[in-house]
Write an enzyme that holds these catalytic residues in place. Structure first.
Site, PDB file in Angstrom:
ATOM      1  CG  ASN A  93      -8.341   2.988   0.754  1.00  0.00           C
ATOM      2  OD1 ASN A  93      -7.445   3.096   0.583  1.00  0.00           O
ATOM      3  ND2 ASN A  93      -9.437   2.013   1.137  1.00  0.00           N
TER       4      ASN A  93
ATOM      5  CD  GLU B 256      -3.185   0.427   0.479  1.00  0.00           C
ATOM      6  OE1 GLU B 256      -2.668   1.392  -0.348  1.00  0.00           O
ATOM      7  OE2 GLU B 256      -4.204   0.039   0.025  1.00  0.00           O
TER       8      GLU B 256
ATOM      9  CG  ASN C   1      -7.247   2.030   4.631  1.00  0.00           C
ATOM     10  OD1 ASN C   1      -6.387   0.925   5.180  1.00  0.00           O
ATOM     11  ND2 ASN C   1      -8.410   2.024   3.890  1.00  0.00           N
TER      12      ASN C   1
ATOM     13  NE  ARG D  68      -5.681  -2.766   8.755  1.00  0.00           N
ATOM     14  CZ  ARG D  68      -5.512  -1.885   7.347  1.00  0.00           C
ATOM     15  NH1 ARG D  68      -5.120  -0.401   7.686  1.00  0.00           N
ATOM     16  NH2 ARG D  68      -6.075  -2.208   6.143  1.00  0.00           N
TER      17      ARG D  68
ATOM     18  CG  ASP E 200      -7.632   0.408  -2.019  1.00  0.00           C
ATOM     19  OD1 ASP E 200      -7.070   0.725  -1.128  1.00  0.00           O
ATOM     20  OD2 ASP E 200      -6.908  -1.087  -1.441  1.00  0.00           O
TER      21      ASP E 200
END
Length: 294
Positions: free
Chosen positions: A153, A19, A108, A106, A201
């Site tokens: 995101n 990521e 991101n 959590r 995303d």
């Protein structure tokens, strides 16, 4: 007509949940995270071939969700619930707690605004909806911009810095709001467009003001203008595409991270690798994070 591109596999290594690629021009390096492995990775990008060679890693006890870098090379790292500062000697200091201890969430995706502030969102780890946050780090204080998200995101800004874009993946929405880079103040959030085919995303913007959005589960990156019109697609040899970013000395190489989570690797052997593509445009330079004064 929609332009079509194909990304090439760029890394030899496989990452469980790659990521957040970030280009650091001062040191000519690429940074990215492997969330589930709890690691920030550094690498070299060959702009001629698009190949990425991993050179170093910083490991943590728990998920590492996003990273940004300062002009001097310091890092801000989003761990599961907190933001951590890593100085150039490798010393780590907690900067701010974003999420309460023990919450089933959590952190991101994160990004740096045009003035050097770090923004970070969160995601639910259970079936809760509409309770996640998007926050901006002001010094060592977190200011919440949103508190009604489910899977915060991709984050991006317009070339002038006066428009801020953010994604909530679960409802497939790209949001827009006015943004004042000088103060960080935002206007009301409004729906920019909604994707009907695939889960958005990570996201980045190019120098023309268009948005490049990873489609998780769709094996592609889509380029859309701020009105939502599809301009280009980049096919990726892995279904779970997580985040694009422009990198290289000329910001003309699109780097794409992918994940192995929930994937049959025999069927999709490219999963977990980094990919790169040349898509005929340049990206916006990622601003450096401005750390709080000690």
């Amino acid at each position: 007509m929609t332009r079509k591109f194909t990304a090439a596999q760029a890394s030899g290594e496989v990452y469980v949940l790659g990521e957040g690629p970030v280009w650091d021009p001062a040191r000519q390096r690429l940074l990215w995270v492997d969330i589930d492995a709890g690691a920030v990775h550094e690498g070299r990008l060959d702009p001629a071939t698009g190949a990425v060679t991993a050179t170093a890693a910083h490991t943590f006890d728990g998920p590492v969700c996003a990273v940004a870098v300062s002009a001097d090379g310091e890092l801000v790292v989003a761990e599961r619930e907190v933001l951590t500062r890593v100085d150039t000697a490798g010393r780590r200091t907690e900067l701010a707690r974003v999420l309460p201890r023990g919450v089933r969430s959590r952190l991101n995706d994160g990004a740096v605004d045009p003035a050097g502030r770090f923004l970070i969102g969160s995601m639910a780890l259970d079936d809760r909806e509409g309770q996640e946050v998007l926050a901006r780090l002001d010094g060592t204080t977190c200011v919440r911009l949103d508190d009604d998200l489910t899977l915060s995101n991709g984050l991006a800004w317009s070339p002038a810095g006066d428009r801020f874009y953010s994604i909530d993946s679960t409802p497939h929405v790209v949001w827009e709001r006015d943004y004042d880079p000088a103060t960080g103040r935002t206007g009301p959030r409004r729906e920019l467009f909604r994707l009907a085919d695939g889960m958005p995303d990570g996201m980045c913007a190019d120098a023309e003001g268009n948005l490049w959005i990873a489609i998780f589960g769709g094996g592609r990156v889509e380029c859309r203008d701020p009105g939502g019109r599809l301009l280009a697609t980049v096919e990726v040899g892995a279904p779970n595409v997580t985040c694009p970013a422009f990198a290289g000395p000329d910001l003309d190489v699109l780097v794409i991270t992918t994940s192995t989570e929930g994937v049959d690797l025999a069927e999709h052997p490219g999963s977990g690798h980094l990919f790169t593509a040349r898509v005929g445009v340049r990206g916006l330079a990622t601003p450096y994070w401005v750390p709080p004064r000690s």
